[in-house]
Design a protein around this motif. Structure first.
Motif, PDB file in Angstrom:
ATOM      1  N   GLU A  36       1.076  -1.258  -0.712  1.00 11.07           N
ATOM      2  CA  GLU A  36      -0.259  -0.385   0.000  1.00 11.07           C
ATOM      3  C   GLU A  36       0.721   1.204  -0.137  1.00 11.07           C
ATOM      4  O   GLU A  36       0.422   2.456  -0.758  1.00 11.07           O
ATOM      5  N   THR A  39       1.820   2.482  -3.433  1.00 15.37           N
ATOM      6  CA  THR A  39       0.981   2.460  -3.717  1.00 15.37           C
ATOM      7  C   THR A  39       1.166   4.256  -3.620  1.00 15.37           C
ATOM      8  O   THR A  39       1.111   4.853  -4.818  1.00 15.37           O
ATOM      9  N   MET A  40       1.359   4.163  -2.767  1.00 18.90           N
ATOM     10  CA  MET A  40       1.031   6.141  -2.309  1.00 18.90           C
ATOM     11  C   MET A  40       2.190   6.712  -2.861  1.00 18.90           C
ATOM     12  O   MET A  40       2.656   7.752  -3.737  1.00 18.90           O
ATOM     13  N   ARG A  42       4.567   5.955  -5.461  1.00 14.32           N
ATOM     14  CA  ARG A  42       3.531   6.025  -6.932  1.00 14.32           C
ATOM     15  C   ARG A  42       3.027   7.113  -7.644  1.00 14.32           C
ATOM     16  O   ARG A  42       3.331   7.784  -8.455  1.00 14.32           O
ATOM     17  N   TRP A  43       2.070   7.624  -6.319  1.00 15.05           N
ATOM     18  CA  TRP A  43       1.181   8.430  -6.556  1.00 15.05           C
ATOM     19  C   TRP A  43       1.831  10.074  -6.450  1.00 15.05           C
ATOM     20  O   TRP A  43       1.482  11.242  -7.305  1.00 15.05           O
ATOM     21  N   ASP A  44       2.964   9.536  -5.504  1.00 14.66           N
ATOM     22  CA  ASP A  44       3.573  10.780  -4.902  1.00 14.66           C
ATOM     23  C   ASP A  44       4.793  10.826  -6.458  1.00 14.66           C
ATOM     24  O   ASP A  44       5.888  11.917  -6.111  1.00 14.66           O
ATOM     25  N   GLY A  45       4.814  10.217  -7.166  1.00 14.16           N
ATOM     26  CA  GLY A  45       5.525  10.645  -7.985  1.00 14.16           C
ATOM     27  C   GLY A  45       7.402   9.656  -7.742  1.00 14.16           C
ATOM     28  O   GLY A  45       8.332   9.692  -8.568  1.00 14.16           O
ATOM     29  N   ASP A  46       7.217   9.204  -6.729  1.00  7.63           N
ATOM     30  CA  ASP A  46       8.734   7.756  -6.622  1.00  7.63           C
ATOM     31  C   ASP A  46       8.446   6.811  -6.728  1.00  7.63           C
ATOM     32  O   ASP A  46       8.831   6.106  -5.296  1.00  7.63           O
ATOM     33  N   GLU A  47       9.216   6.633  -7.434  1.00  4.76           N
ATOM     34  CA  GLU A  47       9.457   5.275  -8.740  1.00  4.76           C
ATOM     35  C   GLU A  47      10.321   4.587  -7.424  1.00  4.76           C
ATOM     36  O   GLU A  47      10.369   2.931  -6.788  1.00  4.76           O
ATOM     37  N   ALA A  50       8.857   3.642  -3.939  1.00  2.00           N
ATOM     38  CA  ALA A  50       7.955   2.436  -4.425  1.00  2.00           C
ATOM     39  C   ALA A  50       8.715   1.517  -5.310  1.00  2.00           C
ATOM     40  O   ALA A  50       8.416   0.250  -4.134  1.00  2.00           O
TER      41      ALA A  50
END
Length: 81
Positions: A36, A39-40, A42-47, A50
């Motif tokens: 989870e 996923t958060m 990734r939403w914030d753009g931190d691959e 993630a």
């Protein structure tokens, strides 16, 4: 003192004993939480973050090869008389 430590641990764990806690699906919980959080991230753009969290999730689902030893009993911090 030993009985007091056991009582405090039992109360802190919601009234469950160490034997019951062995049945708690801790690794599954950690895996789900890490997934989870990935996923958060990734939403914030931190691959990068993630990806690390994905690895943590996968590692949590792997069973340890050797059993993890139980923690040492709490050491009394009371001053000696």
């Amino acid at each position: 003192m030993q009985d007091f430590v056991t009582q405090v641990r039992t109360e802190a764990s919601g009234g469950t004993s160490r034997d019951t806690l062995a049945d708690y699906p801790m690794r599954e919980y950690v895996a789900a939480m890490a997934a989870e959080l990935a996923t958060m991230a990734r939403w914030d753009g931190d691959e990068a973050l993630a990806s690390i969290l994905d690895l943590a999730s996968a590692k949590a689902m792997q069973r340890p090869v050797t059993p993890i030893p139980a923690p040492q009993e709490a050491v009394s911090l009371a001053r000696p008389d």
